[in-house]
Motif scaffolding. Structure first.
Motif, PDB file in Angstrom:
ATOM      1  N   LEU A  17       0.817  -1.213   0.000  1.00  0.00           N
ATOM      2  CA  LEU A  17       0.000   0.000   0.000  1.00  0.00           C
ATOM      3  C   LEU A  17       0.853   1.267   0.000  1.00  0.00           C
ATOM      4  CD1 LEU A  17      -2.841  -1.072   2.433  1.00  0.00           C
ATOM      5  CD2 LEU A  17      -2.952  -0.851  -0.057  1.00  0.00           C
ATOM      6  N   SER A  18       1.992   1.231   0.675  1.00  0.00           N
ATOM      7  CA  SER A  18       2.860   2.416   0.677  1.00  0.00           C
ATOM      8  C   SER A  18       3.460   2.653  -0.705  1.00  0.00           C
ATOM      9  CB  SER A  18       3.954   2.284   1.725  1.00  0.00           C
ATOM     10  OG  SER A  18       4.882   1.301   1.368  1.00  0.00           O
ATOM     11  N   ASP A  21       0.669   4.117  -2.789  1.00  0.00           N
ATOM     12  CA  ASP A  21       0.445   5.531  -2.451  1.00  0.00           C
ATOM     13  C   ASP A  21       1.489   6.425  -3.111  1.00  0.00           C
ATOM     14  OD1 ASP A  21      -1.789   4.977  -0.947  1.00  0.00           O
ATOM     15  OD2 ASP A  21      -0.707   4.959   0.965  1.00  0.00           O
ATOM     16  N   THR A  22       2.730   5.965  -3.138  1.00  0.00           N
ATOM     17  CA  THR A  22       3.794   6.720  -3.806  1.00  0.00           C
ATOM     18  C   THR A  22       3.503   6.837  -5.295  1.00  0.00           C
ATOM     19  OG1 THR A  22       5.379   5.877  -2.197  1.00  0.00           O
ATOM     20  CG2 THR A  22       6.280   6.828  -4.206  1.00  0.00           C
ATOM     21  N   THR A  23       3.017   5.742  -5.887  1.00  0.00           N
ATOM     22  CA  THR A  23       2.665   5.754  -7.306  1.00  0.00           C
ATOM     23  C   THR A  23       1.570   6.777  -7.579  1.00  0.00           C
ATOM     24  OG1 THR A  23       3.229   3.416  -7.526  1.00  0.00           O
ATOM     25  CG2 THR A  23       1.811   4.345  -9.213  1.00  0.00           C
ATOM     26  N   LEU A  24       0.551   6.799  -6.735  1.00  0.00           N
ATOM     27  CA  LEU A  24      -0.539   7.765  -6.913  1.00  0.00           C
ATOM     28  C   LEU A  24      -0.063   9.202  -6.765  1.00  0.00           C
ATOM     29  CD1 LEU A  24      -3.486   5.998  -5.087  1.00  0.00           C
ATOM     30  CD2 LEU A  24      -3.119   6.242  -7.539  1.00  0.00           C
ATOM     31  N   ALA A  25       0.846   9.444  -5.832  1.00  0.00           N
ATOM     32  CA  ALA A  25       1.384  10.793  -5.648  1.00  0.00           C
ATOM     33  C   ALA A  25       2.171  11.242  -6.877  1.00  0.00           C
ATOM     34  CB  ALA A  25       2.268  10.837  -4.406  1.00  0.00           C
ATOM     35  N   ASN A  50       7.379   1.747  -8.894  1.00  0.00           N
ATOM     36  CA  ASN A  50       6.583   1.637  -7.669  1.00  0.00           C
ATOM     37  C   ASN A  50       5.340   0.787  -7.866  1.00  0.00           C
ATOM     38  OD1 ASN A  50       8.130   3.070  -5.756  1.00  0.00           O
ATOM     39  ND2 ASN A  50       7.513   4.990  -6.698  1.00  0.00           N
ATOM     40  N   SER A  54       4.672  -2.584  -5.801  1.00  0.00           N
ATOM     41  CA  SER A  54       3.410  -2.739  -5.081  1.00  0.00           C
ATOM     42  C   SER A  54       2.795  -4.110  -5.349  1.00  0.00           C
ATOM     43  CB  SER A  54       2.436  -1.634  -5.492  1.00  0.00           C
ATOM     44  OG  SER A  54       1.177  -1.841  -4.920  1.00  0.00           O
TER      45      SER A  54
END
Length: 75
Positions: A17-18, A21-25, A50, A54
């Motif tokens: 999940l972390s 989240d980095t990918t989405l950012a 990333n 994931s």
């Protein structure tokens, strides 16, 4: 008081999940155009890396669970 240890599945899931989240950012920063155009290629490479990490850690989480289910009856 003894602190409860997180399971391997939970650790892998949280790592997955972390990374996601980095990918989405990174994706949001690309969409907003916050970085110069020359930096887009490196951001895309980071996004792909990333995303792959994931899914890799997510598959490790499921593999750890399935491995436990297979080995546990043998004990």
């Amino acid at each position: 008081m003894k602190k409860k240890r997180k399971s391997t599945f939970v650790n892998f899931l949280l790592n997955s999940l972390s990374f996601f989240d980095t990918t989405l950012a990174i994706y949001e920063s690309i969409q907003k155009g916050e970085k110069p155009y020359s930096d887009i290629k490196s951001l895309e490479e980071q996004k792909i890396f990333n995303t792959a990490r994931s899914f890799e850690t997510l598959s490790k989480a499921f593999l750890a669970t399935y491995g436990t289910l297979i080995i546990y009856p043998a004990f």
